[in-house]
Scaffold this active site. Structure first.
Site, short mmCIF file in Angstrom:
data_model
loop_
_atom_site.label_atom_id
_atom_site.label_comp_id
_atom_site.label_asym_id
_atom_site.label_seq_id
_atom_site.Cartn_x
_atom_site.Cartn_y
_atom_site.Cartn_z
N ASP A 76 0.83 -1.19 0.00
CA ASP A 76 0.00 0.00 0.00
C ASP A 76 0.86 1.23 0.00
OD1 ASP A 76 -2.51 -0.89 -0.10
OD2 ASP A 76 -2.81 -1.01 2.07
N GLY A 134 -7.58 10.69 -3.17
CA GLY A 134 -7.07 11.23 -4.43
C GLY A 134 -7.09 10.17 -5.51
#
EC number: 1.3.7.7
Lengths: 474, 510
Positions: free
Chosen positions: B296, B431
């Site tokens: 991640d 985002g």
């Protein structure tokens, strides 16, 4: 008249240790009302911090107001006030190009005796933009009185009513304004044009003063139009360039209880005739307001009683909720007398009306109306406390245990934690509460804590404070 | 005079009031005009405080202006003394009293002869210090007052506690996540077998201040407030202090090592070793170290971020982003102008540029220019982010009510590292989601093509090129627009067509 009131209504005056907003907060609603204005608050970080926190997110919408933040050099007169203000106003002119700049004087400008009134005309000439000066400071005024100082200053800028104009022209002007409002109230244009040509000739010009959201202003205008009364202008208008004309033929009437300076200015300086009426808050107030205006113009009202009755009927569900409940106004925005009068008419009992400042002459009709309402409802007269002392009020509230306290935000959460329902008084300033149409909104606000707490009542956690060392609450 | 719309740090008296009202049974009386008690609203609303804020005003009105306060201030102090019986009354000057130049110290002296409470005048000058500096000073002033009083009365007990112990200095009302941080610090100290001697000012009683010197050392979690007190205590009582903010894994470890040093200085025979604890916490209890290793976090590598806030939080978050997550901090900054040097030293090597300003428009323009993938800042930066369509995580005061969460959200200690990792990751993911929506032709129907705060463009985009620009995913749209315009300007082109856009692209990639 005032004698008669004091026989029955009791007025007290306490220490003035109470919580309220600083009067500079008026820029928050006035800059939105007057679309082509720019408000410059000449003060310190303290003023700025208040504005930015009290007005919350509004600050991010590129507001048409700003601080001229005074620094140490300004205070000690090392810098030249005139040059400094000129520099800032030039920048404002360049960035925003407003039709008017309103300087809000604060405590600091008072203390250092900055001559804003003296500088404004000079700078006005240099810049070519009108500069209006209003001293809305915490030394002299509370919260909504800020608007009063701004409108009083603006009253000087209204054009002179030209008495040489023949009636015809006046009528023409009136009907264009009326068209403007009728457009807002979404009525059919043709209809109004017909109406106006029949009705607009009889009475002298009427100017209403007090800043209201444009929808509310047009609602009130159209209520008057139903009674064949033309509103020839508002102070303030939607734009600074549309300020109404004033003169000795003009009748004026206030829509808010905190506008006593404006009223005085209109009478003394602009020679207008003031119609002293209760304020159009609640259906009872609205009717009394219209009746008073009509009686001054010798117009017989029609269907007004039915109209009021209809509104009361629509409020039935809320009235059932509030009937017999008691209210305590701590007092911070000067709407208190009118709101109390309306709530008494709704069947509530008012223990105390705290109010920052009471102009008994400007509010005379409202006070008399309050008194009559108490009589007709068979409810004891509330005590009216000018310049209240919040500490004492809280002690009194502990004894009285009102069903609802209308109070500022500084006290709302602590009172709720002690099991007292509260409504923030500030909301009454920002909500639409005038006229027949908005009576429901007032009760919506008043009943919200009652309705919310109806839901929570049986959960057993109404008192949420640790044991207090002093007087026990219950 | 300064034209100002917004400010990061409040006026001085707010700092004093924050300290005073954090103590138990301390009452502050402001020498101020009507309406300046706005602090009560903030405390009641933001902190959702159940009790009445112990702050009242001795009102400055027209009469005071003409004749001086005379008996008013003294009467108000005496009255409050009778009504609330506080331990201490702090007379608080405001901008108004600064210019009135009344002898407030004289009022204080007079009042203290008649009242049962102690009375002091907060030593802050409105025009010289801001909210944070004033709070730092006031805290030191109160501590000094009570320690000197105890010394005079001979009740000062300087013997250290048997077990290692610490004071936590600088936790108080309206502080950013202070309550949660305090709980986390207590837990951390408990894990290290260190007793908490006193926490000040929040919830502390001024009567207990004289036992401050009994602690082995002081812990000052925040740079802005508490340092003056810690320095005073070091100078006068020889108490060491730890001022490394335990925010992020590396700094938390560093803070613990400092604590270890001070503890070992005082028990020479039986040394403590916290390294195994640090290792255990870092690798297995806190998830942040593992998180920075997981794939991640790999996706975040090299992403651009901007940081702005108070000195403590901005510096710590900058180092976490750069050092612990591999994110590129394009610019970091603070509004604590009085602490510029310290800040620059802290973020040296962790960012591309540094911005020290208290003008929010400068910050806004910097963000518009850099176009980061995420912002970490105050509520103001969150609003700038909204306007520019850039996600923002709030990491510092000034804050709104949503930054006073009911749930447990520390920024400090090992649980704090988890919270921060979530905050950072979630900001970037938003985002990314946005980006995916754009790629798959999501619900983007807006016509807005300008992203910068300033709209001073001299170029016009024709209809087709605007359409084309709108087809470009949001997260690169601004950059392409800017590059195209740059290209157009270089070539003296005033109207941008689709052809120009392509030409610009080719010119740049060539």
């Amino acid at each position: 008249m005032s004698n008669k009131i004091s026989e029955t209504l009791t007025f007290e005056c306490e220490t003035g240790n109470y919580h309220t907003f600083c009067p500079i907060s008026c820029v928050a609603w006035l800059y939105q009302k007057i679309e082509d204005s720019f408000f410059l608050v000449v003060g310190t970080k303290t003023c700025g911090y208040f504005l930015q926190n009290a007005l919350g997110v509004m600050i991010f919408a590129e507001p048409r107001y700003a601080m001229a933040e005074l620094e140490e050099g300004d205070i000690s007169a090392q810098l030249n006030d005139y040059k400094e203000l000129k520099r800032l106003c030039l920048q404002i002119k360049k960035d925003r190009n407003p039709s008017v700049i309103i300087w809000i004087g604060t405590c600091t400008t008072e203390i250092i005796k900055m001559d804003l009134e003296g500088m404004a005309p000079k700078l006005e000439n240099e810049l070519g933009i009108p500069i209006v000066v209003a001293r809305a400071n915490g030394l002299d005024y509370a919260f909504t009185q800020g608007e009063d100082t701004v409108l009083a200053a603006m009253a000087h800028r209204c054009p002179e009513q030209n008495t040489l104009l023949d009636n015809k022209k006046v009528i023409q002007q009136d009907s264009t304004i009326q068209d403007f409002f009728s457009f807002l109230s979404l009525e059919k244009k043709e209809e109004t044009r017909n109406n106006s040509s029949i009705k607009s000739k009889k009475h002298p010009p009427l100017v209403l003063f007090g800043s209201l959201p444009s929808t509310v202003a047009s609602q009130l205008s159209s209520e008057l139009k139903r009674q064949s009364v033309q509103v020839s202008g508002w102070l303030p208008a939607q734009r600074y360039t549309d300020l109404p004309s004033l003169g000795d033929q003009v009748y004026v009437c206030g829509v808010n209880p905190f506008l006593s300076r404006t009223a005085t200015t209109l009478m003394r300086r602009r020679k207008c005739k003031l119609i002293g009426a209760p304020f159009p808050i609640g259906p009872d107030g609205t009717r009394a307001w219209i009746e008073k205006i009509c009686s001054v113009f010798n117009i017989k009202t029609k269907d007004l009683e039915q109209r009021e009755q209809q509104i009361w009927e629509n409020l039935k569900d809320y009235l059932d909720l509030v009937r017999g409940k008691s209210v305590f106004f701590m007092g911070d925005n000067l709407l208190e007398i009118s709101l109390a009068r309306f709530l008494i008419r709704c069947g509530m009992i008012v223990y105390e009306i705290g109010i920052p400042y009471l102009d008994k002459r400007y509010q005379a009709a409202e006070l008399l109306f309050l008194q009559n309402t108490c009589k007709s409802m068979g409810i004891p007269m509330p005590r009216i406390v000018e310049k209240p002392d919040n500490y004492n009020q809280i002690q009194r509230m502990r004894e009285l245990q009102p069903d609802l306290a209308i109070t500022g935000m500084a006290h709302a959460n602590p009172l709720e934690a002690r099991g007292i329902n509260t409504k923030w008084s500030v909301e009454f300033t920002f909500a639409q509460i005038h006229g027949f149409t908005n009576a429901r909104d007032v009760l919506e606000l008043v009943t919200r804590p009652l309705r919310r707490n109806n839901n929570l009542e049986n959960l057993g956690w109404n008192d949420l404070t640790k044991k207090e060392k002093q007087i026990k609450f219950n | 005079m300064k034209l100002a719309y917004w400010m990061y740090a409040g006026p001085a008296h707010i700092g004093t009031l924050r300290v005073a009202s954090s103590f138990k049974n301390v009452h502050a009386i402001m020498h101020a005009p009507l309406g300046d008690d706005y602090f009560n609203v903030m405390r009641s609303m933001l902190e959702r405080e159940r009790d009445f804020t112990p702050v009242t005003a001795s009102i400055v009105d027209r009469h005071v202006l003409a004749r001086g306060s005379q008996e008013k201030v003294v009467d108000n102090i005496n009255r409050k003394d009778k009504e609330e019986r506080p331990d201490l009354i702090v007379l608080t000057p405001t901008c108004t009293s600064s210019i009135l130049q009344e002898d407030l110290q004289n009022f204080v002296d007079r009042a203290s002869t008649t009242s049962n409470s102690d009375v002091i005048l907060a030593d802050v000058n409105h025009y010289r210090v801001n909210e944070l500096q004033a709070a730092d000073r006031t805290l030191e002033q109160v501590v000094r007052y009570y320690l000197e009083k105890a010394r005079r009365q001979g009740t000062l007990d300087q013997s250290l506690t048997k077990e290692p112990s610490a004071n936590i200095i600088g936790i108080f009302t309206l502080g950013f996540h202070n309550q949660h941080d305090c709980r986390e610090l207590k837990r951390l100290l408990q894990d290290l077998n260190i007793k908490v001697n006193k926490v000040i000012p929040e919830g502390g009683s001024v009567k207990d201040l004289q036992s401050l010197p009994k602690a082995w050392f002081n812990l000052v979690p925040y740079r802005e407030i508490g340092l003056m007190t810690a320095i005073y205590l070091e100078k006068n009582f020889g108490m060491p202090y730890v001022s490394i903010t335990p925010m992020g894994i590396v700094d938390t470890a560093e803070c613990i090592r400092q604590i270890q040093k001070h503890v070992n200085n005082l028990i020479p025979n039986k040394k403590v070793d916290y390294e195994p604890y640090i290792d255990q916490q870092t690798r297995f209890v806190s998830q942040a170290a593992w998180f920075s290793r997981s794939i991640d976090c790999q996706n975040l590598t090299g992403k651009k971020a901007v940081v702005f806030g108070d000195a403590t939080h901005a510096a710590s978050i900058t180092r976490i982003l750069a050092r612990e997550m591999g994110i590129r901090v394009s610019c970091t900054g603070t509004y604590c102008k009085h602490d510029t040097e310290w800040f620059k030293e802290q973020v040296q090597g962790f960012c591309d540029e540094i911005l020290i300003t208290d003008d929010h428009t400068e910050v806004g323009d910097m963000i518009a220019r850099i176009e980061p993938s995420a912002i970490f800042g105050t509520q103001m930066e969150r609003h700038i982010g909204k306007r520019l369509d850039i996600p923002c995580g709030v990491i510092s005061s000034p804050v709104h009510i949503q930054n006073f969460p009911l749930g447990y959200r520390p920024f400090l200690g090992y649980e704090g590292t988890n919270q921060i990792a979530d905050l950072i990751y979630n900001s970037f993911t938003l985002g990314m989601e946005d980006h995916l929506l754009e790629i798959f032709g999501g619900h983007d129907t807006k016509e807005v093509i300008t992203k910068s705060l300033s709209t001073d463009t001299d170029l016009t985009w024709n209809y087709e090129s605007q359409l084309e620009l709108n087809k470009i995913p949001g997260f690169v749209r601004g950059k392409i627009k800017r590059n195209t315009e740059k290209f157009a300007r270089q070539n003296n082109i005033t109207t941008i067509t689709v052809e120009i856009m392509y030409a610009a692209k080719e010119a740049l990639s060539a």
